[in-house]
Design a protein around this motif. Structure first.
Motif, PDB file in Angstrom:
ATOM      1  N   LEU A 122      29.761  36.990  46.037  1.00 22.69           N
ATOM      2  CA  LEU A 122      30.313  36.423  47.266  1.00 22.69           C
ATOM      3  C   LEU A 122      31.820  36.196  47.117  1.00 22.69           C
ATOM      4  N   GLN A 123      32.495  36.378  48.212  1.00 21.44           N
ATOM      5  CA  GLN A 123      33.962  36.394  48.200  1.00 21.44           C
ATOM      6  C   GLN A 123      34.514  35.054  48.663  1.00 21.44           C
ATOM      7  N   GLU A 124      35.235  34.408  47.778  1.00 21.28           N
ATOM      8  CA  GLU A 124      35.887  33.166  48.158  1.00 21.28           C
ATOM      9  C   GLU A 124      37.109  33.471  49.020  1.00 21.28           C
TER      10      GLU A 124
ATOM     11  N   HIS B 110      40.251  32.422  48.643  1.00 25.17           N
ATOM     12  CA  HIS B 110      41.378  32.784  47.785  1.00 25.17           C
ATOM     13  C   HIS B 110      41.057  32.253  46.386  1.00 25.17           C
ATOM     14  N   PRO B 111      41.202  33.098  45.377  1.00 25.37           N
ATOM     15  CA  PRO B 111      40.750  32.660  44.042  1.00 25.37           C
ATOM     16  C   PRO B 111      41.485  31.434  43.517  1.00 25.37           C
TER      17      PRO B 111
ATOM     18  N   ARG C 197      41.778  28.454  47.411  1.00 23.77           N
ATOM     19  CA  ARG C 197      40.492  27.919  47.896  1.00 23.77           C
ATOM     20  C   ARG C 197      39.351  28.636  47.189  1.00 23.77           C
ATOM     21  N   PRO C 198      39.193  28.340  45.911  1.00 29.64           N
ATOM     22  CA  PRO C 198      38.264  29.144  45.100  1.00 29.64           C
ATOM     23  C   PRO C 198      36.778  28.903  45.351  1.00 29.64           C
ATOM     24  N   VAL C 199      36.392  27.794  45.986  1.00 31.61           N
ATOM     25  CA  VAL C 199      34.951  27.606  46.204  1.00 31.61           C
ATOM     26  C   VAL C 199      34.599  27.577  47.688  1.00 31.61           C
TER      27      VAL C 199
ATOM     28  N   GLN D  28      28.979  33.513  43.085  1.00 32.48           N
ATOM     29  CA  GLN D  28      30.386  33.885  43.268  1.00 32.48           C
ATOM     30  C   GLN D  28      30.847  34.916  42.242  1.00 32.48           C
TER      31      GLN D  28
ATOM     32  N   ARG E  98      50.746  23.856  47.774  1.00 30.44           N
ATOM     33  CA  ARG E  98      50.036  22.751  47.125  1.00 30.44           C
ATOM     34  C   ARG E  98      51.003  21.608  46.814  1.00 30.44           C
TER      35      ARG E  98
ATOM     36  N   LYS F  68      36.605  36.960  37.350  1.00 23.32           N
ATOM     37  CA  LYS F  68      36.271  37.755  38.533  1.00 23.32           C
ATOM     38  C   LYS F  68      37.411  38.720  38.853  1.00 23.32           C
TER      39      LYS F  68
ATOM     40  N   VAL G 176      39.338  25.098  40.081  1.00 20.01           N
ATOM     41  CA  VAL G 176      37.934  24.737  40.283  1.00 20.01           C
ATOM     42  C   VAL G 176      37.613  23.459  39.507  1.00 20.01           C
TER      43      VAL G 176
END
Lengths: 685, 449, 380
Positions: free
Chosen positions: A544-546, A548-549, A552-554, A568, B68, B300, B413
């Motif tokens: 699945l594609q987030e 933005h890594p 907004r990674p999750v 993910q 940010r 990834k 994360v």
């Protein structure tokens, strides 16, 4: 005075004064970042001549308190009703200036940002003349758009303080618990009859050597005791509607067939069942009944009936005296109203095709998952390393099976693609197994065939060192020339592996093997139905594609949908838990305030122009953001497009496909773009 | 005790304003908690803001980091304090008392508009730390172009006290008499996001201790590649020539027991590949070779990124560089065994060599009385598998490289997870300071609905 | 042809002192850091790799272990601390036992009992010879040549030299047949053997490759030690009739003896101390064979000089007894160490370079042949 104005814009009524807009233009020097390249004086002079511009100024830093005060004073004194600021990137200070405009009593969306830094001064350092001319044009375009701006109101939508977590593995359990700890109600949906997902198979987890089932038991116990969490097993989401803050999920739940049985009754029922099927839990190394518990200590500790395998013979019912087991398998439907969705649907293990490294051809070729079961003291062999009734003397581990595949070398999978990704966990997992074997069975020679050893994490390199210390023999093969497994003519070991070893100057080595273990990778799971319902995207690698890594990674592009764990990308237990907690944090942030504020840049339909062609509905990438509804127009029933602002992302995909030009994105209307283009191509002095 | 009476209350205190610290602060703030971020450097943004582009997406680093930074700076629930260091952490029944030393900038933060007139007026030039020493700065300066806050800083060690800056300042912000101040915060939870430092340039003695001029660190190359870097283009430092052959030496100080760093630094493979890609974009004729032990492209899209780099013609040579010497023209020469070939030993000359130095902890928590770190120097974690952001100290959580080397996605994360743990911890403890005076709070998550 | 692995082989090497090589992750740092590794003659990783995989044949074919002078750089800088230097040392010990056709070397290396018993037996034999066949014992003055007639001792020297030399020669031939392969050895023309003889001689006397190691003082020390050793050999084998003498008078020839003894005592003493302290990389790990080698040499030198001192002092009986003790140490040392022990390296090191030179000449020739095999495009 200021106070009374401050919230007026919310209604969108005030903010626009006379017929001709009064534009204020501010050019920021950005402390030399802009003014070192762009001649700001000339930009201001040229801008002041543009019709409609009432104020044109420059400032050393518009974002500073002084700059913002200047802006507010001007708006109030000069009755400005459109503001253009040429400064840095809007992602940095658009919000700052919008807030200042609002503080001055103007609708904040009557403000247009022009990027003079990233788009001009930083990238055009060598040509100040050209940079200045470009700045004049871009500011003019900003003015052109600003003159067409309309007041907009941000969209507020209600947020239900409830989250649905899909997937009852370690990530899902973690996310559910975390959300509950913050006071949210959680529904945890699990597709299988038992909680815990994948990790229950592994008896030791790196890097702590914790027994996975102990870790799991603690977490499941917390979840089961938690009054905020409702667990639904054998559940599948079949329909989704609504939007972030307020989703409606239709869930189909299949009964487990068993209500309440004592441990003794469970054993009796299982014993009575005449059906034998391969056990998923032992990866086919053992068999289980149609009514089963996957392993000792599983949760819930109530057996479930595998409806596909069950013949409805009723012997289990008879064995427990007819109570507690029902062979009715009609599914139930649940509707869940939820504010956010956390996807924790996990991964699948790569299944080698027949003949891949001898898999399926030679019985001595197994997967790492199966080896884990063999090593488990509670596993099918009671933890002894025997295979086909003979002790294992030479054991060969092959890395990267189903991972890091190369087009033209490896056979594509069912989707026609090879798995180019690295599965991240296999190196350390394989070495963990190697270390365990050398420690428990020192007489077993272990060979490790790898491309690169990727023990990247904290405590991972230690496994590599320990494996070396214990005498595991490492052999490095090239991805283009994978090892070849074949039957051995010698009596000593049934298989022989031939591999060109890059650590021995490319010599071909012959390795005897009693057991060949394939470290199969992680692949994306088949959750097509969910993907379709939620209109979410997969990455190139199928996971699945987030959004933005890094930013907004999750989060998924669809608002209110979050990612936890291996759906993910491949990750280990620790990383899955981290991801799950992070997703929980994001869901909590979204729902914490009871309402969700959304920017007003959404598609709008002009009902007078819409002919109900429905092209926009086809083009829309977001579930139910646009639909056709029946309306009465001039006494006649007609289909007209309708936008759900909460679901629309303002992407604009619908705009060009509309044959009648009836659909536009607020704040980015076509006439606004036209005005910008006109201004850019116009003569400027 | 007077200090304690004057303490400033905050729900969570984040030590370190790099990407992990900022993300944790933003997540906590978005949940409705008040957060204070303490940053040692004069600007928030940490190491990330100094990078050029980031793997594997090749996004411009500023474009990701500055939003940010701005968000944290402008968030109503977040207070950022730069150029300040945590001195000591006391624990009492209600939470933590954190002593913070606010170092003097010699510039009034409230008055400074960041106009840089002082900087233009200053006549002293010193090597710029932010540019890895490759560029120069003044004795009074804005830390870097997109620093937050845009407030000047006077470097008293290099200042001649000529007073030109004070005369040039339109707002009279320069104050030579500023003193360090100790500020005490009362916080319910602490998130340690103190990040990493890179090993020193001369960590491996065989790599030219007393650094060879054309042997650069990877962070220096980040600056060379950045859009507003010291030279504005990629040049080698000794003679300003455009390098046509560049070698990357991997695992400098990582996975090396002979130098005492046993662990993998986790990011070096990928940043080297990224830099190689950017370099081959900037210098299309340059030959780039990466000398590696194992390519650890585990994240990834990383493996695909690595394969793309190979396809672009970047040379990957499995070899551990043993020595670097300089030839007469100051070209670095590396000595290697060609493992993937016949194992012969070769000396290869490059115009420039980049050391992929490993990461070591940026801060020792023991200095502030927060308990000893783990053997590897990074923060000791309590529940490694199920709650990886909990440290061995109750109420103290970890985000980013403070808990071991990590790339940006993993740090971000983890920051979210740390924020969650902190919030859950505060809630479980019934921490209610926020409810007493939550001006900006739309909903008090901690105190319930 | 594919190589068959022998994962148990390391157990064999374990006994020779090879322990940490499993830690090696084959990064190649050792080979690249080694100043003596050049182009294709690259070590020690190659040797470690063969040990890891148990490629015994490859090891036998490798001259590389003899090219290493154990400066310890590789071990100090090894990222895994896998001790490549000591692995090379252990492989040299193992190779010594493989070159030796009698199998005695193996027994001596692996069993302290065998080694000590052999030394004791030879010593006993020497003592027995003297007990049975010594000449008249003159006690009022030192009459060493009467007690031990120089012609007989000289004869014994030559027997020993020829005997040990032959044993060593046989081992050397075996070494050549391993390194060059038997088939090749047969085909090599005599001219080639002769043309590279220079290499053998130069390296035998100078070990000049050692100078490329990072600590040149060790080479100097070794050169001095070897010079002392050769001088002593010259004195006791070639010049014994002038060297061994009666009476308490001092002679010029004794200067040579002083030099040799001084050098031998000093450097063996230093090495013994170094091994006790274990500070330098090279002295960290000591195998039994290292100790016996050093101690016997030290005691031989010490008793040798004592004989001289007692003779000068005119102490007849102490001279004779010490003389017997001296030979009872020196002879076993030579018998056990030269063909079967650590001393054989004096032959194997220069021989390895000699064989390497011959091999590379052969390979050049073979490459040239295979090039001419390629069909040439016709001129038309």
């Amino acid at each position: 005075m200021e106070q009374s104005h401050s919230h007026d814009y919310q209604q969108g009524a005030s903010g626009v004064g006379a017929d001709t807009p009064r534009v204020g233009v501010y050019v920021c020097q950005c402390g030399g970042n802009i003014s070192d390249v762009v001649n700001v004086d000339r930009v201001v002079q040229a801008t002041a001549r543009v019709p409609g511009v009432v104020v044109a100024r420059q400032s050393s830093a518009m974002c500073s308190q002084a700059g913002q005060n200047l802006l507010i004073e001007d708006i109030q004194r000069e009755k400005l009703d459109r503001i253009v600021i040429g400064a840095c990137t809007p992602s940095l200070h658009e919000h700052t200036f919008r807030a200042a405009v609002a503080r001055a009593g103007l609708n904040p969306y009557l403000y247009q940002h022009v990027n003079l830094r990233e788009q001009i001064s930083w990238c055009t350092k060598s040509d100040p003349e050209g940079a200045t001319a470009k700045a004049i044009r871009l500011i003019a375009a900003g003015i052109g758009k600003a003159r067409k701006l309309q007041p907009l109101a941000s969209i507020s939508t209600k947020a239900i303080r409830h989250v649905t977590v899909i997937g009852g593995g370690i990530s899902g359990l973690r996310a559910a618990r975390d959300l509950s700890r913050l006071g949210f109600a959680v529904t945890l949906l699990e597709q299988s009859p038992f909680l815990g997902g994948r990790i229950a198979h592994w008896h030791g987890l790196y890097p702590t050597e914790t027994a996975a089932r102990d870790l799991l038991a603690t977490l499941i116990q917390e979840v089961e005791k938690d009054p905020n969490i409702t667990v639904v097993t054998r559940a599948e989401v079949i329909e989704t509607s609504g939007c972030q803050g307020n989703f409606q999920l239709q869930v189909a739940a299949i009964p487990r067939g068993v209500n309440r049985l004592s441990a003794e009754e469970s054993r009796a029922a299982i014993k009575a069942c005449p059906v034998q099927v391969p056990s998923e839990f032992d990866f086919g190394l053992t068999e289980r009944k149609a009514i089963y518990l996957p392993y000792e200590g599983c949760s819930p500790a109530i057996p479930a009936i595998d409806w596909k395998a069950c013949t409805r013979c009723g012997q289990c019912v008879a064995a427990v005296g007819g109570k507690g087991i029902s062979l009715e398998d009609a599914e139930e439907r649940l509707t869940i109203a939820t504010g956010a969705i956390v996807l924790a649907t996990g991964f699948d293990l790569y299944q080698p095709y027949e003949g891949e490294f001898g898999y399926g051809q030679h019985r001595e070729v197994i997967t790492l998952a199966q080896l884990e079961r063999l090593l488990d003291p509670q596993g099918p062999t009671g933890g002894s390393l025997e295979w086909q009734g003979r002790p294992v003397r030479n054991l060969c581990l092959i890395h990267c099976v189903g991972s890091r595949q190369i087009e033209g070398v490896h056979r594509p999978g069912p989707n026609g693609k090879v798995n180019t990704h690295c599965s991240r966990v296999c190196c350390t997992a394989t070495l963990r197994a190697a270390v365990e074997i050398r420690r428990r069975f020192p007489e077993v020679n272990v060979f490790d065939l790898h491309q690169d050893i990727r023990t990247y994490g904290r405590g991972h390199e230690e496994y590599y060192r320990e494996a070396s210390r214990l005498g595991v023999i490492f052999i490095r093969y090239a991805g283009e020339e994978p090892p070849v497994v074949s039957a051995s003519e010698a009596d000593s070991s049934p298989l022989v592996i031939r591999v060109k070893d890059l650590l021995t100057f490319g010599e071909e080595l012959e390795i005897p093997a009693d057991l060949v273990v394939l470290a199969t990778g992680m692949i994306p799971r088949d959750i097509e139905r969910l993907i379709e319902q939620l209109k979410i995207a997969r990455s190139e690698d199928g996971f699945l594609q987030e959004v933005h890594p890094k930013l907004r990674p999750v989060e998924m592009a669809v608002g209110g949908v979050f990612l936890a764990g291996t759906c993910q990308a491949p990750m280990d237990v620790m990383e899955s838990c981290t991801g799950a907690s992070s997703a929980a944090a994001k869901a909590a942030s979204l729902l914490a305030h009871g309402t969700i504020e959304l920017e007003p840049f959404r598609a709008q339909v002009d009902p007078n122009l819409c002919q109900g062609h429905g092209k926009c509905v086809e083009a829309c990438r977001y579930q139910q953001a646009i639909r056709l509804v029946e309306v009465e127009q001039n006494g006649r029933k007609a289909m007209r497009a309708e936008v759900n602002s909460a679901l629309c992302n303002g992407c604009g995909m619908c705009v060009p496909v509309c044959p009648t030009g009836a659909i536009q994105v607020a704040g980015w209307r076509l006439d606004q773009f036209e005005a910008m283009v006109d201004a850019i191509v116009a003569e400027h002095t | 005790m007077t200090e304690i009476q004057n303490s400033i209350e905050t729900d969570a205190l984040v030590i370190g304003g790099g990407i992990a610290g900022l993300q944790a602060a933003i997540d906590l703030a978005n949940m409705g908690l008040r957060v204070t971020v303490i940053e040692r450097q004069p600007s928030i943004g940490g190491k990330m803001i100094g990078l050029s582009k980031v793997f594997p997406t090749l996004d411009c680093c500023s474009c990701i980091c500055t939003p940010r930074m701005a968000e944290a700076k402008h968030h109503p629930n977040i207070t950022t304090m730069t150029y300040a260091e945590v001195q000591h952490v006391h624990r009492d029944d209600s939470g933590f008392l954190v002593e913070v030393l606010k170092k003097p900038r010699y510039v009034d933060e409230d008055k400074c508009t960041g106009c840089r007139l002082c900087e233009y007026a200053c006549t002293t030039e010193v090597p710029h730390e932010f540019e890895g020493g490759l560029g120069a700065r003044k004795a009074i300066y804005i830390p870097f172009a997109n620093a937050v806050p845009q407030v000047a800083l006077l470097d008293l060690d290099n200042c001649l006290l000529c007073g030109r800056c004070a005369k040039a300042c339109p707002t009279g912000a320069i104050d030579f008499l500023q003193d360090p101040k100790t500020i005490v915060f009362r916080a319910g939870a602490i998130i340690v996001a103190t990040g990493y430092e890179m090993l020193p340039h001369n960590f491996k003695e065989n790599y030219g201790a007393g650094p060879l001029r054309n042997v650069l660190t990877a962070l220096q190359v980040e600056r060379l590649l950045a859009p507003h870097g010291p030279y504005g283009r990629v040049l080698r430092p000794s003679d300003g020539r455009v390098p046509q052959s560049i070698g990357y030496v991997q695992c400098v100080g990582s996975r090396d027991l002979s130098r005492g760093v046993a662990y993998c630094s986790r990011v070096c493979c990928m940043y080297a590949i990224k830099q190689a890609m950017l370099l081959s974009g900037a210098l299309p004729l340059a030959e780039i070779t990466i000398y590696y032990m194992d390519i650890r492209a585990f994240g990834k899209g990383y493996e695909q990124f690595y394969q793309n780099a190979k396809a672009m013609g970047i040379q990957f040579v499995k070899a551990k560089v043993a020595k670097i010497r300089e030839d007469e023209e100051e070209n670095p020469v590396v000595r290697i065994e060609l493992l993937d070939e016949d194992g012969r030993v070769e000396e290869r000359q490059h115009d420039m060599v980049v050391l992929s130095l490993g990461l070591v902890p940026g801060w020792n928590p023991r200095e502030a009385g927060l308990g000893a770190p783990s053997e590897d120097g990074f923060l000791r974690c309590g529940h490694v598998l199920s709650s990886p952001t909990q440290t061995a100290e109750e109420g103290v959580f970890v985000a980013g490289c403070a808990g071991g080397p990590k790339d940006i996605p993993d740090s971000v994360v983890q920051a979210g997870a740390a924020a969650l743990e902190a919030a859950a911890y505060l809630r479980a403890r019934g921490w209610a300071s926020a409810a007493r005076d939550g001006h900006h709070r739309k909903a008090a998550l901690i105190s319930g609905d | 042809m594919s190589q068959k692995l022998d994962p148990q082989f390391h157990k064999e090497l374990d006994a020779f002192g090879c322990h940490d090589f499993t830690q090696c992750m084959n990064c190649g740092h050792c080979t690249a850091v080694c100043g003596l590794s050049e182009n294709k003659v690259a070590f020690p990783r190659k040797i470690i790799r063969y040990v890891q995989l148990g490629l015994k044949d490859k090891l036998l074919k490798s001259p590389e272990p003899w090219l290493c002078y154990y400066c310890g750089d590789c071990s100090q800088t090894c990222p895994r601390q896998a001790n490549p230097g000591e692995t090379m040392m252990s492989v040299r010990r193992w190779l010594t036992t493989q070159y030796d056709w009698t199998g005695l070397a193996r027994k001596f290396y692996l069993s302290p009992l065998w080694e000590v018993t052999a030394l004791a037996l030879v010593a006993a034999f020497v003592v027995a010879l003297f007990l049975l066949f010594h000449g008249p014992i003159v006690t009022d003055r030192v009459e060493l040549n009467t007690f031990a007639p120089v012609v007989w001792v000289e004869f014994g020297d030559w027997v020993l030299a020829v005997g040990l030399g032959s044993l060593l020669l046989i081992n050397a031939i075996r070494m050549a047949s391993f390194i060059l392969s038997i088939e090749r050895v047969r085909k090599i023309p005599l001219t080639l053997w002769l043309s590279e003889l220079r290499t053998l001689v130069i390296h035998f006397f100078t070990q000049k490759r050692w100078r490329d190691c990072p600590a040149p003082t060790r080479w100097w020390k070794h050169v001095l030690l070897v010079s002392g050793y050769l001088t002593m050999m010259l004195l006791v084998i070639g010049m014994l009739r002038w060297f061994q003498t009666n009476g308490s008078h001092w002679r010029v020839i004794d200067l040579l003896g002083y030099y040799a003894t001084g050098v031998l005592l000093f450097f063996t003493g230093e090495a013994i101390l170094g091994r006790l302290r274990r500070r330098d990389e090279i002295h960290k790990y000591s195998h039994l064979s290292d100790w016996t080698f050093l101690i016997l040499l030290f005691v031989t030198s010490l008793t040798g000089i004592l004989v001289h001192v007692f003779r000068l002092a005119g102490l007849a009986m102490p001279t004779y007894v010490t003389y017997v003790v001296h030979l009872a140490v020196a002879v076993p040392m030579l018998v056990v160490e030269v063909p079967f022990g650590k001393w054989s390296h004096l032959a194997y090191r220069p021989l390895a370079l000699y064989l390497l030179a011959i091999r590379s000449r052969l390979e050049e020739a073979e490459a040239a042949v295979s090039l001419t095999d390629v069909p040439q495009p016709s001129p038309a």
